[in-house]
Design a protein around this motif. Structure first.
Motif, PDB file in Angstrom:
ATOM      1  N   THR A  96      50.322 -38.746  -7.267  1.00  9.20           N
ATOM      2  CA  THR A  96      49.516 -37.525  -7.449  1.00  9.20           C
ATOM      3  C   THR A  96      50.262 -36.554  -8.363  1.00  9.20           C
ATOM      4  OG1 THR A  96      48.436 -37.846  -5.318  1.00  9.20           O
ATOM      5  CG2 THR A  96      48.385 -35.613  -6.217  1.00  9.20           C
ATOM      6  N   CYS A  97      51.594 -36.486  -8.222  1.00  9.86           N
ATOM      7  CA  CYS A  97      52.397 -35.629  -9.124  1.00  9.86           C
ATOM      8  C   CYS A  97      52.254 -36.106 -10.568  1.00  9.86           C
ATOM      9  CB  CYS A  97      53.869 -35.658  -8.724  1.00  9.86           C
ATOM     10  SG  CYS A  97      54.171 -34.930  -7.109  1.00  9.86           S
ATOM     11  N   LEU A 151      48.823 -35.013 -11.796  1.00  7.84           N
ATOM     12  CA  LEU A 151      48.763 -33.571 -12.082  1.00  7.84           C
ATOM     13  C   LEU A 151      49.459 -33.263 -13.402  1.00  7.84           C
ATOM     14  CD1 LEU A 151      49.745 -32.211  -8.541  1.00  7.84           C
ATOM     15  CD2 LEU A 151      47.477 -32.157  -9.564  1.00  7.84           C
ATOM     16  N   HIS A 203      47.223 -34.286 -16.242  1.00  7.42           N
ATOM     17  CA  HIS A 203      46.119 -33.313 -16.378  1.00  7.42           C
ATOM     18  C   HIS A 203      46.615 -32.051 -17.076  1.00  7.42           C
ATOM     19  CE1 HIS A 203      43.025 -35.464 -14.405  1.00  7.42           C
ATOM     20  NE2 HIS A 203      43.341 -35.210 -13.156  1.00  7.42           N
ATOM     21  N   HIS A 204      47.822 -31.610 -16.683  1.00 12.23           N
ATOM     22  CA  HIS A 204      48.342 -30.368 -17.276  1.00 12.23           C
ATOM     23  C   HIS A 204      48.634 -30.568 -18.765  1.00 12.23           C
ATOM     24  CE1 HIS A 204      50.278 -26.538 -17.660  1.00 12.23           C
ATOM     25  NE2 HIS A 204      51.292 -27.148 -18.256  1.00 12.23           N
ATOM     26  N   LEU A 259      44.418 -28.845 -16.685  1.00 12.92           N
ATOM     27  CA  LEU A 259      44.831 -28.236 -15.413  1.00 12.92           C
ATOM     28  C   LEU A 259      45.810 -27.101 -15.690  1.00 12.92           C
ATOM     29  CD1 LEU A 259      44.638 -28.691 -12.244  1.00 12.92           C
ATOM     30  CD2 LEU A 259      46.821 -29.896 -12.465  1.00 12.92           C
ATOM     31  N   TYR A 307      49.016 -28.999  -7.055  1.00 13.07           N
ATOM     32  CA  TYR A 307      48.932 -28.099  -8.199  1.00 13.07           C
ATOM     33  C   TYR A 307      50.273 -28.116  -8.931  1.00 13.07           C
ATOM     34  CZ  TYR A 307      51.427 -24.793  -5.157  1.00 13.07           C
ATOM     35  OH  TYR A 307      52.349 -24.210  -4.338  1.00 13.07           O
ATOM     36  N   PRO A 320      55.409 -30.254  -9.892  1.00 12.73           N
ATOM     37  CA  PRO A 320      54.176 -30.475  -9.130  1.00 12.73           C
ATOM     38  C   PRO A 320      54.402 -30.285  -7.623  1.00 12.73           C
ATOM     39  CG  PRO A 320      54.896 -32.483 -10.283  1.00 12.73           C
ATOM     40  CD  PRO A 320      56.046 -31.525 -10.263  1.00 12.73           C
TER      41      PRO A 320
END
Ligand code: PYC
Length: 323
Positions: free
Chosen positions: A248-249, A252, A255-256, A261, A280, A295
């Protein structure tokens, strides 16, 4: 007859097991100045303990484990293992270990803890109510995108994005590998993911921050649309039942970097059995022209039981995995 005993407390985080070894490992197989050194010593001198507790008949093909160890740098030291070897960092495992040790009174009931892992120091936030840990969030070690590796799978070009998030991930769109994350049968992800990992590692990706080889340990198959979904395959074909904490990190971070994100914006990622982690990006910096993220991912774990495992010297079967 000689008998060896190991005690564990087991948890699941969004369906993914963590077998936490509390007793039975000989202290001289865990020596070292850092958690990484302790893990490396265990690997060199007591890898049979990992095999015994992770593999059949005491474990299973998708078992995962953690070994808490002393540290003077943090509230807790821990390293992670699976049926095939060791990972430097693990999100679901960290959530499981913190939940179990706080609920058992072996870690302080503090909302803020630090944990030393082989990947580095990780800050943890714990939500506790009535002695029960409701949620654990961890801020992972620095994470960043390494490179995109083009590979061919069954004659079809596929782009794998290599991301460091405590472990090296190859992140790839599930469609491009010809699998769907809509199916209830996540085992269809295993062979395409292992083939992809082999092809990516043959291309010898490099870590742009450290210059070291970025050897991929886990493949994250992704799908978007109706929310972010993922299926992470690691070890010798283990499927993470959770959305995968470090995976998930990695997601993220991508995405960033892709501009999708903003810092502080929250995302939920759902894994193959429907459990979700929230995350996040709390901060970013730039190292050598590379965007580096911090993250934060949170989830919930439950204790599933405690075990005392025996190994007697007349038990010649030992531990095994089916090829
Ligand atoms: O949660 O980070 C994670 C993880 C890695 C491999 C399995 N789970």
């Amino acid at each position: 007859m000689e008998q060896t005993e190991f005690t564990t407390v087991d948890t699941h985080t969004g369906g993914e097991p963590t077998r936490i070894v509390l007793n039975g490992i000989e202290a001289d197989t865990l020596t070292g100045a850092t958690v990484r050194e302790r893990r490396d010593r265990f690997k060199a001198t007591a890898d049979g303990v990992r095999q015994l507790l992770m593999q059949e008949p005491r474990g299973h093909a998708d078992m995962f484990g953690a070994v808490p160890v002393p540290t003077d740098r943090a509230d807790l030291g821990v390293f992670f293992m699976d049926t095939d070897g060791y990972l430097d960092m693990c999100g679901h495992g960290l959530i499981g270990v913190v939940t179990a040790l706080v609920e058992r009174g072996e870690l302080p009931e503090s909302p803020e803890l630090t944990v030393e892992t082989p990947a580095g120091l990780v800050d943890v936030t714990v939500e506790i109510a009535d002695g029960v840990v409701r949620r654990v969030a961890f801020e992972n070690v620095d994470s960043y995108v390494c490179e995109t590796v083009p590979v061919e799978q069954d004659g079809v070009p596929v782009e794998a994005r290599i991301v460091y998030a405590g472990n090296y991930f190859a992140v790839v769109d599930a469609d491009s590998l010809g699998v769907t994350l809509d199916s209830e049968d996540a085992t269809q992800c295993i062979d395409p993911a292992l083939d992809l990992r082999r092809a990516v590692n043959d291309a010898a990706p490099e870590d742009p921050v450290t210059g070291a080889p970025a050897t991929v340990s886990a493949v994250e198959l992704t799908a978007s649309g109706d929310g972010d979904r993922s299926c992470v395959v690691f070890a010798d074909g283990s499927v993470d039942r959770s959305p995968c904490g470090t995976g998930t990190c990695a997601r993220l971070t991508l995405h960033h970097v892709d501009g999708d994100l903003a810092v502080g914006e929250r995302v939920e990622v759902t894994g193959p059995v429907g459990s979700a982690f929230e995350g996040y990006i709390s901060d970013t910096s730039v190292d050598n022209g590379i965007t580096v993220t911090s993250p934060v991912v949170s989830g919930t774990a439950h204790i599933t039981g405690e075990h005392t495992f025996y190994r007697t010297d007349d038990d010649t079967l030992g531990s095994f995995t089916l090829a």
